[in-house]
Design an enzyme around this catalytic site. Structure first.
Site, PDB file in Angstrom:
ATOM      1  N   ASP A  21      38.898  43.129  35.920  1.00  0.00           N
ATOM      2  CA  ASP A  21      39.887  43.100  37.003  1.00  0.00           C
ATOM      3  C   ASP A  21      39.774  44.327  37.908  1.00  0.00           C
ATOM      4  OD1 ASP A  21      41.924  41.949  38.424  1.00  0.00           O
ATOM      5  OD2 ASP A  21      43.531  42.680  37.127  1.00  0.00           O
ATOM      6  N   HIS A  38      33.337  42.436  44.478  1.00  0.00           N
ATOM      7  CA  HIS A  38      32.841  41.402  43.553  1.00  0.00           C
ATOM      8  C   HIS A  38      31.351  41.599  43.273  1.00  0.00           C
ATOM      9  CE1 HIS A  38      36.624  39.494  43.461  1.00  0.00           C
ATOM     10  NE2 HIS A  38      36.576  38.951  44.661  1.00  0.00           N
ATOM     11  N   LEU A 132      22.627  40.639  21.448  1.00  0.00           N
ATOM     12  CA  LEU A 132      23.993  40.379  21.919  1.00  0.00           C
ATOM     13  C   LEU A 132      24.156  38.966  22.481  1.00  0.00           C
ATOM     14  CD1 LEU A 132      26.778  41.902  22.957  1.00  0.00           C
ATOM     15  CD2 LEU A 132      25.664  41.670  25.176  1.00  0.00           C
TER      16      LEU A 132
HETATM   17  C1  IPE Z   1      42.117  37.574  35.776  1.00  0.00           C
HETATM   18  O1  IPE Z   1      42.263  38.378  36.892  1.00  0.00           O
HETATM   19  C2  IPE Z   1      40.941  36.679  35.932  1.00  0.00           C
HETATM   20  C3  IPE Z   1      39.639  37.339  35.990  1.00  0.00           C
HETATM   21  C4  IPE Z   1      39.413  38.614  35.847  1.00  0.00           C
HETATM   22  C5  IPE Z   1      38.530  36.466  36.183  1.00  0.00           C
HETATM   23  P1  IPE Z   1      43.271  37.977  38.065  1.00  0.00           P
HETATM   24  O2  IPE Z   1      43.253  39.116  39.015  1.00  0.00           O
HETATM   25  O3  IPE Z   1      42.952  36.647  38.589  1.00  0.00           O
HETATM   26  O4  IPE Z   1      44.647  37.887  37.269  1.00  0.00           O
HETATM   27  P2  IPE Z   1      46.150  38.038  37.760  1.00  0.00           P
HETATM   28  O5  IPE Z   1      46.339  37.105  38.904  1.00  0.00           O
HETATM   29  O6  IPE Z   1      46.314  39.470  38.164  1.00  0.00           O
HETATM   30  O7  IPE Z   1      46.966  37.700  36.553  1.00  0.00           O
HETATM   31  C1  IPE Z   2      38.615  40.564  39.398  1.00  0.00           C
HETATM   32  O1  IPE Z   2      38.970  41.328  40.487  1.00  0.00           O
HETATM   33  C2  IPE Z   2      37.598  39.501  39.712  1.00  0.00           C
HETATM   34  C3  IPE Z   2      38.133  38.136  39.737  1.00  0.00           C
HETATM   35  C4  IPE Z   2      39.334  37.769  39.418  1.00  0.00           C
HETATM   36  C5  IPE Z   2      37.218  37.103  40.157  1.00  0.00           C
HETATM   37  P1  IPE Z   2      40.110  40.869  41.476  1.00  0.00           P
HETATM   38  O2  IPE Z   2      39.514  40.047  42.545  1.00  0.00           O
HETATM   39  O3  IPE Z   2      41.225  40.245  40.734  1.00  0.00           O
HETATM   40  O4  IPE Z   2      40.568  42.283  42.075  1.00  0.00           O
HETATM   41  P2  IPE Z   2      42.051  42.757  42.345  1.00  0.00           P
HETATM   42  O5  IPE Z   2      42.828  42.533  41.096  1.00  0.00           O
HETATM   43  O6  IPE Z   2      42.562  41.913  43.476  1.00  0.00           O
HETATM   44  O7  IPE Z   2      41.915  44.194  42.692  1.00  0.00           O
HETATM   45 MG    MG Z   3      42.963  40.865  39.888  1.00  0.00          MG
END
Ligand code: IPE
Ligand code: IPE
Ligand code: MG
Length: 245
Positions: A21, A38, A132
């Site tokens: 995240d 990303h 792994l």
């Molecule tokens: C969780 O992150 C999903 C992934 C890392 C793929 P999100 O950013 O989507 O989760 P929420 O919305 O903060 O719960």
């Molecule tokens: C995690 O990073 C990746 C995915 C959920 C695909 P985010 O895109 O959720 O990044 P934040 O949480 O908005 O910073």
């Molecule tokens: Mg996120």
């Protein structure tokens, strides 16, 4: 003694799961579009997976795209769904000679024909590897996974293949994407949020949780070692009594 040496000398988690995240916030801080985050996030999976392999960890599950992430703007989704292409390029040489086995958890019916083919190809090419297991969770949702498991078990009962009384925890386990993998020992979430967001609910039932404010693209090997050391200092009781004095 160096932290890495300490990590190696103590008991390692068999299965580490990471909620990747904070890509968006990491990019925003750098005044870049979310997609920039990303890209660096995807590349960081490779760094951490290689280190997990070197350390001798058996399974690394990474949450790359959730069943809820379809709620995001189309342009962001399209970019995320194009990331397997980046991997194709990045792993071109490693795929031939390294020891990592790649498997995917999640729905296959919504990720597009090209991704589906690539996923099958990678799974097939790496299936006999002894290192792994990198479990990439893509269009993954735990509630969907458990619902599908319930459906296929019910179907077997309907056909008379098994009796309801025979259904036990192992039966459920064997009907999940993660069938055959050990339960999660250490669950890491980067970027400060302290929730599971529908990730491996069953598999995490006795996991140790580690939360860090570091955004995923900045989660370095040093920070990974720190998380592992933190895990190694925990007292896991599994409902029993304390081991340490
Ligand atoms: C969780 O992150 C999903 C992934 C890392 C793929 P999100 O950013 O989507 O989760 P929420 O919305 O903060 O719960
Ligand atoms: C995690 O990073 C990746 C995915 C959920 C695909 P985010 O895109 O959720 O990044 P934040 O949480 O908005 O910073
Ligand atoms: Mg996120």
């Amino acid at each position: 003694m160096k932290r890495r040496d300490k990590v190696i000398q103590n008991s390692l988690p068999r299965h580490v799961a990471i909620i990747l995240d904070g890509n968006g916030r990491w990019a925003k801080r750098r005044r870049k579009p979310r997609t920039y985050g990303h890209k660096f996030g995807a590349l960081n999976v490779k760094n951490i997976a290689f280190e997990a392999h070197e350390l001798g960890i058996e399974v690394l599950s990474v949450y790359a795209f959730s069943t809820e992430n379809w709620k995001r703007p189309k342009a962001e989704i399209d970019y995320l769904m194009s990331l397997p292409d980046l991997f194709k390029e990045e792993y071109k040489d490693e795929i031939k000679h390294d020891h990592i086995r790649v498997v995917f958890s999640g729905r296959r019916d919504r990720v597009g024909e090209e991704n589906r083919k690539y996923m099958e190809e990678v799974e097939e090419k790496t299936k006999d590897r002894d290192g792994l297991i990198l479990n990439v969770c893509l269009d993954y949702g735990s509630r969907y996974e458990l619902t599908e498991a319930a459906k296929s078990i019910a179907e077997k009962v309907r056909k008379g293949d098994i009796e309801p009384e025979q259904i036990d925890e192992e039966t459920v386990d064997n009907h999940l994407y993660t069938a055959g993998l050990p339960p999660v020992d250490l669950m890491i979430r980067t970027s400060g949020e302290q929730r599971l967001s529908n990730f491996l609910l069953w598999q995490n039932s006795y996991a140790e949780f580690y939360f860090t404010k570091t955004h995923w693209p900045a989660f370095s090997i040093r920070r990974f070692h720190k998380a592992l050391r933190n895990y190694q200092l925990r007292d896991r009781k599994f409902g029993g009594l304390k081991k340490k004095g």
